[in-house]
Motif scaffolding. Structure first.
Motif, PDB file in Angstrom:
ATOM      1  N   PRO A   1       0.841  -1.061  -0.048  1.00  0.00           N
ATOM      2  CA  PRO A   1       0.035  -0.243   0.023  1.00  0.00           C
ATOM      3  C   PRO A   1       0.842   1.236   0.119  1.00  0.00           C
ATOM      4  CG  PRO A   1       0.029  -0.873   2.284  1.00  0.00           C
ATOM      5  CD  PRO A   1       0.799  -1.672   1.234  1.00  0.00           C
ATOM      6  N   GLY A   2       1.565   1.504  -1.214  1.00  0.00           N
ATOM      7  CA  GLY A   2       2.307   2.911  -1.252  1.00  0.00           C
ATOM      8  C   GLY A   2       3.731   2.857  -1.069  1.00  0.00           C
ATOM      9  N   SER A   3       4.283   2.400   0.010  1.00  0.00           N
ATOM     10  CA  SER A   3       5.668   2.120   0.163  1.00  0.00           C
ATOM     11  C   SER A   3       6.170   1.061   0.770  1.00  0.00           C
ATOM     12  CB  SER A   3       6.028   3.445   1.354  1.00  0.00           C
ATOM     13  OG  SER A   3       5.670   2.852   2.569  1.00  0.00           O
ATOM     14  N   GLN A   4       7.392   0.406   0.349  1.00  0.00           N
ATOM     15  CA  GLN A   4       8.077  -0.696   0.869  1.00  0.00           C
ATOM     16  C   GLN A   4       8.088  -0.853   2.244  1.00  0.00           C
ATOM     17  OE1 GLN A   4      12.469  -1.307   0.721  1.00  0.00           O
ATOM     18  NE2 GLN A   4      12.065  -0.261  -0.912  1.00  0.00           N
ATOM     19  N   SER A   5       7.972   0.120   3.075  1.00  0.00           N
ATOM     20  CA  SER A   5       8.053   0.077   4.468  1.00  0.00           C
ATOM     21  C   SER A   5       6.557  -0.551   4.958  1.00  0.00           C
ATOM     22  CB  SER A   5       8.370   1.275   5.130  1.00  0.00           C
ATOM     23  OG  SER A   5       7.332   2.130   5.011  1.00  0.00           O
ATOM     24  N   LYS A   6       5.492  -0.452   4.162  1.00  0.00           N
ATOM     25  CA  LYS A   6       4.341  -0.918   4.660  1.00  0.00           C
ATOM     26  C   LYS A   6       3.955  -2.310   3.947  1.00  0.00           C
ATOM     27  CE  LYS A   6       2.696   3.607   6.343  1.00  0.00           C
ATOM     28  NZ  LYS A   6       1.370   4.346   6.586  1.00  0.00           N
ATOM     29  N   ARG A   7       4.926  -2.710   3.358  1.00  0.00           N
ATOM     30  CA  ARG A   7       4.607  -3.936   2.307  1.00  0.00           C
ATOM     31  C   ARG A   7       4.246  -4.941   3.242  1.00  0.00           C
ATOM     32  NH1 ARG A   7       9.561  -4.749  -0.953  1.00  0.00           N
ATOM     33  NH2 ARG A   7      10.490  -5.303   0.961  1.00  0.00           N
ATOM     34  N   ARG A   8       3.139  -5.921   2.889  1.00  0.00           N
ATOM     35  CA  ARG A   8       2.738  -7.233   3.545  1.00  0.00           C
ATOM     36  C   ARG A   8       3.154  -8.277   2.544  1.00  0.00           C
ATOM     37  NH1 ARG A   8      -2.216  -6.817   7.256  1.00  0.00           N
ATOM     38  NH2 ARG A   8      -1.118  -8.626   8.111  1.00  0.00           N
ATOM     39  N   VAL A   9       3.825  -9.160   3.185  1.00  0.00           N
ATOM     40  CA  VAL A   9       4.172 -10.650   2.415  1.00  0.00           C
ATOM     41  C   VAL A   9       3.224 -11.684   2.969  1.00  0.00           C
ATOM     42  CG1 VAL A   9       5.769 -12.131   1.486  1.00  0.00           C
ATOM     43  CG2 VAL A   9       6.180  -9.694   1.642  1.00  0.00           C
ATOM     44  N   THR A  10       2.468 -12.562   2.162  1.00  0.00           N
ATOM     45  CA  THR A  10       1.732 -13.468   2.444  1.00  0.00           C
ATOM     46  C   THR A  10       2.467 -14.824   1.804  1.00  0.00           C
ATOM     47  OG1 THR A  10      -0.271 -12.501   2.452  1.00  0.00           O
ATOM     48  CG2 THR A  10      -0.559 -14.899   2.440  1.00  0.00           C
ATOM     49  N   ILE A  11       2.896 -15.807   2.823  1.00  0.00           N
ATOM     50  CA  ILE A  11       3.297 -17.060   2.340  1.00  0.00           C
ATOM     51  C   ILE A  11       2.160 -18.008   1.960  1.00  0.00           C
ATOM     52  CG2 ILE A  11       4.956 -18.884   3.010  1.00  0.00           C
ATOM     53  CD1 ILE A  11       6.257 -16.089   3.114  1.00  0.00           C
ATOM     54  N   VAL A  12       2.227 -18.230   0.594  1.00  0.00           N
ATOM     55  CA  VAL A  12       1.054 -18.792   0.135  1.00  0.00           C
ATOM     56  C   VAL A  12       1.077 -20.321   0.667  1.00  0.00           C
ATOM     57  CG1 VAL A  12       0.105 -19.989  -1.876  1.00  0.00           C
ATOM     58  CG2 VAL A  12       1.072 -17.764  -2.045  1.00  0.00           C
ATOM     59  N   ALA A  13       2.059 -21.056   0.834  1.00  0.00           N
ATOM     60  CA  ALA A  13       1.905 -22.539   1.495  1.00  0.00           C
ATOM     61  C   ALA A  13       1.272 -22.525   2.737  1.00  0.00           C
ATOM     62  CB  ALA A  13       3.276 -23.152   1.468  1.00  0.00           C
ATOM     63  N   THR A  14       1.612 -21.469   3.625  1.00  0.00           N
ATOM     64  CA  THR A  14       1.178 -21.525   4.961  1.00  0.00           C
ATOM     65  C   THR A  14       0.100 -20.564   5.466  1.00  0.00           C
ATOM     66  OG1 THR A  14       2.737 -19.945   5.738  1.00  0.00           O
ATOM     67  CG2 THR A  14       3.281 -22.401   5.815  1.00  0.00           C
ATOM     68  N   GLY A  15      -0.106 -19.559   4.368  1.00  0.00           N
ATOM     69  CA  GLY A  15      -1.040 -18.363   4.605  1.00  0.00           C
ATOM     70  C   GLY A  15      -0.649 -17.426   5.918  1.00  0.00           C
ATOM     71  N   GLN A  16       0.393 -17.739   6.345  1.00  0.00           N
ATOM     72  CA  GLN A  16       0.946 -16.717   7.498  1.00  0.00           C
ATOM     73  C   GLN A  16       1.543 -15.425   6.406  1.00  0.00           C
ATOM     74  OE1 GLN A  16       4.113 -19.004   9.097  1.00  0.00           O
ATOM     75  NE2 GLN A  16       2.818 -19.602  10.692  1.00  0.00           N
ATOM     76  N   ARG A  17       1.390 -14.330   7.308  1.00  0.00           N
ATOM     77  CA  ARG A  17       1.704 -13.190   6.489  1.00  0.00           C
ATOM     78  C   ARG A  17       2.741 -12.345   7.561  1.00  0.00           C
ATOM     79  NH1 ARG A  17      -3.690  -9.994   5.017  1.00  0.00           N
ATOM     80  NH2 ARG A  17      -4.006 -12.055   4.065  1.00  0.00           N
ATOM     81  N   THR A  18       3.173 -11.105   6.997  1.00  0.00           N
ATOM     82  CA  THR A  18       4.156 -10.268   7.586  1.00  0.00           C
ATOM     83  C   THR A  18       3.176  -9.512   8.437  1.00  0.00           C
ATOM     84  OG1 THR A  18       4.392  -9.099   5.932  1.00  0.00           O
ATOM     85  CG2 THR A  18       5.950 -10.659   6.316  1.00  0.00           C
ATOM     86  N   GLY A  19       3.463  -8.743   9.535  1.00  0.00           N
ATOM     87  CA  GLY A  19       2.512  -7.599  10.202  1.00  0.00           C
ATOM     88  C   GLY A  19       2.878  -6.385   9.355  1.00  0.00           C
ATOM     89  N   ALA A  20       1.847  -5.606   9.603  1.00  0.00           N
ATOM     90  CA  ALA A  20       2.075  -4.205   8.926  1.00  0.00           C
ATOM     91  C   ALA A  20       2.815  -3.044   9.779  1.00  0.00           C
ATOM     92  CB  ALA A  20       0.625  -3.576   8.810  1.00  0.00           C
ATOM     93  N   MET A  21       3.381  -2.471   9.454  1.00  0.00           N
ATOM     94  CA  MET A  21       4.404  -1.495  10.175  1.00  0.00           C
ATOM     95  C   MET A  21       3.330  -0.331  10.734  1.00  0.00           C
ATOM     96  SD  MET A  21       8.122  -1.200   8.807  1.00  0.00           S
ATOM     97  CE  MET A  21       8.561  -0.441   9.954  1.00  0.00           C
ATOM     98  N   ALA A  22       3.759   0.192  11.954  1.00  0.00           N
ATOM     99  CA  ALA A  22       2.856   1.444  12.511  1.00  0.00           C
ATOM    100  C   ALA A  22       3.226   2.622  11.832  1.00  0.00           C
ATOM    101  CB  ALA A  22       3.026   1.544  13.781  1.00  0.00           C
TER     102      ALA A  22
END
Length: 184
Positions: free
Chosen positions: A163-184
């Motif tokens: 959403p706009g910048s790489q510092s707020k990028r979220r990545v979802t690992i498809v195999a597990t469905g786990q995702r990185t948290g959002a930065m504040a």
């Protein structure tokens, strides 16, 4: 004491022909308990008959009862008969999509180094590392990080929400469905 079955007069398959596995399945799809199907009329069944093998498998699963009375008009011929039991058919198993990795050999080293870093961050729900941090942790250049992320995404191993910048990028690992948290 076993009950005797009435003699079979009508034939579903031509004399000498064994019903194919597809024909057996078509009959089973519409058969009700007690329905009968003469799937062969002959002296013996061929060993390699797929229709006969399908009928034996259906009997093993309890969906049909198999019987082979002699033909009234020609006692050297058997009428191979299937009788549908009341046992319900199992529901068909849904076909599951499989993940396929389409990686170019040059991308493999990048993805092998980058994916564990992203998986670790996603597992703990941490914010997605910036390209600079990813480059340090995966021992690669910042340019290689972009190539590696693109290769992982193209291979269907990760999904990226930016959403706009790489510092707020979220990545979802498809195999597990786990995702990185959002930065504040």
């Amino acid at each position: 004491m076993m009950a005797t079955l009435p003699a079979v007069h009508a034939m579903d398959e031509a004399p000498g022909v064994v019903a194919s596995a597809e024909r057996v399945d078509a009959w089973l799809a519409t058969a009700k308990p007690g329905d009968r199907f003469v799937y062969a009329s002959r002296c013996s069944l061929p060993v390699a008959s797929k229709g006969a093998a399908r009928m034996r498998a259906l009997q093993d699963s309890g969906l049909v009862f198999l019987h082979c009375p002699r033909d009234r008009e020609n006692p050297t011929i058997f009428n191979y008969l299937a009788i549908r039991t009341a046992r319900p058919r199992p529901a068909p198993q849904p076909e599951r999509a499989t993940l396929t990795a389409r990686l170019v050999e040059a991308d493999t080293a990048l993805t092998d180094a980058l994916l564990p870093v992203l998986q670790r961050a996603a597992h703990y729900g941490r914010p997605c590392p910036t390209d600079r941090v990813l480059a340090q942790r995966a021992a690669m250049t910042i340019d290689q990080v972009g190539e590696g992320l693109a290769a992982l995404r193209q291979a269907g191993l990760i999904q990226i929400t930016a959403p706009g910048s790489q510092s707020k990028r979220r990545v979802t690992i498809v195999a597990t469905g786990q995702r990185t948290g959002a930065m504040a």
